[in-house]
Design a protein around this motif. Structure first.
Motif, PDB file in Angstrom:
ATOM      1  N   SER A 139       0.846  -1.200   0.000  1.00 18.80           N
ATOM      2  CA  SER A 139       0.000   0.000   0.000  1.00 18.80           C
ATOM      3  C   SER A 139       0.877   1.244   0.000  1.00 18.80           C
ATOM      4  O   SER A 139       1.836   1.339   0.764  1.00 18.80           O
ATOM      5  CB  SER A 139      -0.893   0.017   1.243  1.00 18.80           C
ATOM      6  OG  SER A 139      -1.485   1.286   1.373  1.00 18.80           O
ATOM      7  N   ARG A 140       0.496   2.215  -0.816  1.00 22.88           N
ATOM      8  CA  ARG A 140       1.269   3.457  -0.839  1.00 22.88           C
ATOM      9  C   ARG A 140       0.661   4.505   0.100  1.00 22.88           C
ATOM     10  O   ARG A 140       1.179   5.609   0.219  1.00 22.88           O
ATOM     11  CB  ARG A 140       1.284   4.019  -2.260  1.00 22.88           C
ATOM     12  CG  ARG A 140       1.845   3.042  -3.247  1.00 22.88           C
ATOM     13  CD  ARG A 140       2.906   3.675  -4.129  1.00 22.88           C
ATOM     14  NE  ARG A 140       3.235   2.732  -5.169  1.00 22.88           N
ATOM     15  CZ  ARG A 140       2.881   2.885  -6.442  1.00 22.88           C
ATOM     16  NH1 ARG A 140       2.237   3.972  -6.826  1.00 22.88           N
ATOM     17  NH2 ARG A 140       3.196   1.979  -7.335  1.00 22.88           N
ATOM     18  N   PRO A 177       0.467   5.038   3.326  1.00 22.59           N
ATOM     19  CA  PRO A 177       1.221   5.665   4.427  1.00 22.59           C
ATOM     20  C   PRO A 177       2.197   6.743   3.956  1.00 22.59           C
ATOM     21  O   PRO A 177       2.684   7.522   4.754  1.00 22.59           O
ATOM     22  CB  PRO A 177       1.963   4.491   5.063  1.00 22.59           C
ATOM     23  CG  PRO A 177       1.164   3.294   4.703  1.00 22.59           C
ATOM     24  CD  PRO A 177       0.634   3.574   3.335  1.00 22.59           C
ATOM     25  N   GLY A 178       2.485   6.787   2.645  1.00 23.74           N
ATOM     26  CA  GLY A 178       3.390   7.818   2.135  1.00 23.74           C
ATOM     27  C   GLY A 178       2.717   9.152   1.888  1.00 23.74           C
ATOM     28  O   GLY A 178       3.364  10.110   1.497  1.00 23.74           O
ATOM     29  N   GLY A 179       1.429   9.249   2.125  1.00 24.00           N
ATOM     30  CA  GLY A 179       0.710  10.510   1.897  1.00 24.00           C
ATOM     31  C   GLY A 179       1.198  11.616   2.826  1.00 24.00           C
ATOM     32  O   GLY A 179       1.777  11.353   3.871  1.00 24.00           O
ATOM     33  N   GLU A 180       0.930  12.837   2.405  1.00 25.84           N
ATOM     34  CA  GLU A 180       1.402  13.963   3.228  1.00 25.84           C
ATOM     35  C   GLU A 180       0.330  14.296   4.276  1.00 25.84           C
ATOM     36  O   GLU A 180      -0.509  15.182   4.086  1.00 25.84           O
ATOM     37  CB  GLU A 180       1.723  15.159   2.338  1.00 25.84           C
ATOM     38  CG  GLU A 180       2.672  16.109   3.018  1.00 25.84           C
ATOM     39  CD  GLU A 180       3.334  17.097   2.070  1.00 25.84           C
ATOM     40  OE1 GLU A 180       3.193  16.965   0.844  1.00 25.84           O
ATOM     41  OE2 GLU A 180       3.998  18.019   2.577  1.00 25.84           O
ATOM     42  N   PHE A 181       0.385  13.607   5.372  1.00 22.86           N
ATOM     43  CA  PHE A 181      -0.630  13.738   6.406  1.00 22.86           C
ATOM     44  C   PHE A 181      -0.174  14.642   7.540  1.00 22.86           C
ATOM     45  O   PHE A 181       1.013  14.680   7.870  1.00 22.86           O
ATOM     46  CB  PHE A 181      -0.947  12.371   7.024  1.00 22.86           C
ATOM     47  CG  PHE A 181      -1.502  11.380   6.052  1.00 22.86           C
ATOM     48  CD1 PHE A 181      -2.784  11.508   5.561  1.00 22.86           C
ATOM     49  CD2 PHE A 181      -0.738  10.310   5.616  1.00 22.86           C
ATOM     50  CE1 PHE A 181      -3.305  10.587   4.658  1.00 22.86           C
ATOM     51  CE2 PHE A 181      -1.244   9.389   4.719  1.00 22.86           C
ATOM     52  CZ  PHE A 181      -2.528   9.526   4.235  1.00 22.86           C
TER      53      PHE A 181
END
Lengths: 335, 375
Positions: free
Chosen positions: B290-291, B293-297
């Motif tokens: 899954s990608r 967790p790489g989001g800019e959160f």
């Protein structure tokens, strides 16, 4: 039943590490204590062939006694029938529980011993032993802890020496060996604390996901090896620089927004006694302004300048930064 | 889509007498069955292994629910609330969305099907009896499970569709990522049931919504329920931010527009990906590809991770714009979002609870096929 006996230290097989959980760590305190008061608790040993002994617990104490030049040692002696392998493994692990905390490598070795020799079921390990070690009682933690033991020896020594915790180190077990090795060189040079190490590991993993690249490429892209060894900087400065570079790569928009907000606040030319901050993560509808003053005149000056600043285009841009972000021409940044 | 089949069924002794439990046991004949006194006994033996949550999905628990079936969505203090009411006939889900929030909440290692249907219906009666005259309640079963994935073995949706069909102050929403609409098609729904799909571009469905059906199947199923007289609804939730999102979501809206009749769409919600921080660790461990967790959160005021506000604004504004191009009249609302983002993305927002309800009521009145007109 065991018998307490005085044994010749040389009769204990030093090379047999079957039940050894100890790994690394400083023996200085133990040495000082044993030099002062001697051995206060017996080692646990199994007799082998009558006059030889297999050590079950007390590896560190035996090592210190040798360092102190002692030849005799107090031992609780069992036969193999009295202390079969599974029981011996459990004794080896739990004997130390009440005395000292295991470092992470020792926790991994203890788990391995309990599974392989102690014949303990995974469920018992997960639900009872891991929490007793201060780890999360989860099968995933167990899986990663077991993988830790295949990590390079040099890395294990550093983990034990620095006392790095599971949350910082266990994710590395899922990395490819070359990525781990490259990262290890970086952290060897930086020696970050546990929190900063965990932060770096998380950010680097997430940059790799973001960029859809392997971790080793991310390390190269960010030039972490050379940055961590930059001799023009002091060690804390190097760590600060590496952290900043990684953070900027992990949060490219956020860090640009922070920088822009800081520039805009600067353009407002407020008193040096006034600080203006955006909400954390720009997640909110209001900036926070704080000021201090020493006299009514100073308060007046600060107030007048704040009123003037409210008409400044920078104040308008600051407001729109919260929902609209950066103007399009400022969105892209060179890698 | 492969039908769900549990590895074992655990049934509470008391629940075994319930018709719904008997129906499920008949449906899954051949699956090993264990009887327990109380469902809580399952908690004492969490599955071992690296993925207890995933392993738990292979156990189907039939139990009576001893709490409140009908609960207003708690919303979030800082966000504009849409006043949804959550119904929990089933808890947990055989689908595997990487971002599923249930991974953070559920500690029972099983998919639980509640068997005390009559009690649930009585609670709905009681809840709706307290609704002020002219009020309209939207009740949904898609919060703690997919509303249709276990319909064939359980028949829960059918019971609820019938129950709501004759009511004047409630609408039932069945939310799904499947195409399992067959059991609904012949029902007398009285125009009071809305069948809703969560939508995402195909690339996200394949990577992040595992074990669900693809976009085309979802849209075909939506067209089928519309043809059967139901209203459809769509949830662009979670919106995922990734390189190329704009083109993919534009294409998604275009495909939606081709597939269904906008005049029979009850509502469309937009919500960006959000989750409790702990879920990120779970996603990384359970779904290493899954990608997300790489989001800019960043951490929001609700203590959940959200994409940065400007990224959210851009996504809401773009998707809402395409939807409005499709049909100006479509009712669009944001899920769990603060006032300033409503203003920035949609240019307006309902000022209070009454206005929220009024919007839904008006839309339902306006939609051509809506059966019994709400008062």
């Amino acid at each position: 039943m065991s018998r307490i006996e005085e044994l010749t230290l040389g009769a204990i097989d030093e090379a047999d590490r079957t039940f050894c959980v100890s790994f690394g760590g400083n023996l200085g305190n133990l040495e000082r204590s044993m030099a002062a008061v001697g051995q206060t608790a017996p080692l646990h040993v199994r007799s082998v062939d009558g006059d030889r002994y297999q050590l079950v617990t007390g590896f560190r104490r035996a090592q210190v006694l040798r360092l102190l030049g002692r030849t005799q040692v107090l031992g609780a002696v069992y036969s193999r029938e009295e202390l079969p392998d599974p029981k011996a493994a459990r004794l080896a692990v739990f004997d130390n529980f009440g005395v000292r905390d295991y470092n992470l490598v020792e926790q991994a070795r203890a788990v391995e011993l309990l599974l392989d020799v102690g014949e303990m079921a995974e469920a018992e390990l997960v639900n009872k032993v891991l929490p007793a070690m201060g780890l999360q009682g989860h099968g995933r933690v167990l899986q990663r802890l077991r993988r830790l033991l295949v990590v390079e020896e040099e890395f294990l020594e550093t983990i034990a020496e620095e006392g790095w915790p599971a949350r910082a180190v266990l994710p590395l077990c899922a990395w490819r060996a070359d990525a781990r090795q490259a990262f290890f060189e970086v952290v060897q040079a930086l020696r970050p604390g546990a929190n900063k190490l965990a932060e770096l590991v998380t950010w680097i993993e997430e940059i790799a996901l973001q960029r859809d690249k392997p971790i080793e490429s991310v390390l190269v892209d960010l030039k972490l090896r050379s940055r961590s060894q930059d001799e023009a900087l002091s060690p804390p400065e190097r760590l600060r620089q590496v952290r900043e570079v990684v953070r900027r790569a992990r949060y490219p928009t956020l860090t640009r927004m922070e920088r822009r907000a800081s520039e805009l606040v600067g353009k407002l030319q407020l008193s040096p006694y006034v600080t203006v901050r955006p909400p954390e993560g720009f997640e909110g509808d209001a900036y926070e302004a704080r000021f201090s003053f020493a006299s009514p005149e100073e308060l007046g000056r600060i107030g007048r300048r704040l009123v003037e600043a409210s008409d400044d285009p920078s104040a308008v841009e600051l407001r729109s930064l919260l929902t609209e972000g950066l103007p399009e021409d400022e969105e892209e940044e060179k890698p | 889509m492969k039908p769900y089949r549990p590895a074992r069924i655990v049934v509470e002794r008391e629940a075994r007498r319930d018709p719904l439990a008997r129906r499920v046991l008949d449906f899954y004949s051949g699956v090993p069955v264990e009887e327990v006194e109380r469902a809580e006994e399952l908690l004492a033996e969490p599955p071992a292994g690296p993925d207890p949550f995933g392993a738990g999905k292979r156990t189907l628990l039939l139990a009576r629910f001893r709490g409140t079936f009908v609960k207003p969505c708690p919303g979030t203090a800082e966000m504009l609330c849409c006043h949804y009411v959550v119904l929990s006939p089933i808890v947990n889900c055989p689908l595997e969305c990487t971002y599923c929030v249930l991974q953070s909440y559920i500690n029972r290692p099983a998919i639980t099907v509640h068997t005390n249907v009559e009690e649930c219906l009585a609670q709905i009666d009681e809840y709706l009896a307290a609704v002020p005259p002219g009020g309209l309640v939207r009740i949904g079963t898609g919060e703690l499970a997919d509303s249709l994935v276990l319909e064939e073995p359980t028949g829960w949706a059918e019971r609820l569709v019938h129950d709501v069909a004759g009511r004047t102050n409630a609408v039932l929403e069945l939310k799904t990522k499947t195409a399992l609409v067959e059991p609904l098609l012949g029902l007398d729904h009285g125009g009071r049931t809305v069948v809703a799909w969560s939508l995402n571009p195909e690339v996200i469905i394949r990577r992040e919504e595992l074990k669900t059906v693809g976009l085309e199947e979802r849209l075909e199923a939506a067209a089928r329920v519309q043809a059967a007289g139901y209203l459809a609804a769509f949830h662009f939730d979670p919106l995922i931010h990734y390189p190329g999102w704009e083109a993919d979501y534009r294409d998604l809206v275009a495909r939606l527009a081709q597939a269904v009749d906008s005049r029979r769409v009850a509502w469309v919600s937009l919500g960006s990906l959000r989750f409790l921080p702990g879920l990120k660790t779970v996603i990384k461990a359970r779904f290493p590809k899954s990608r997300l967790p790489g989001g800019e959160f960043v951490l929001g005021q609700d203590k959940k991770l959200h994409y940065l506000a400007p990224l959210r604004t851009a996504m809401y504004r773009a998707v809402a714009g395409w939807l409005k191009e499709w049909d100006e009249e479509i009712l669009i609302y944001l899920c769990m979002e603060r006032d300033s983002l409503w203003d920035a993305a949609l240019g307006e927002r309902p000022p209070d609870r009454a206005a929220v309800e009024q919007r839904f009521r008006r839309r339902l009145q306006a939609v051509a096929s809506f059966g019994t007109t709400p008062s």
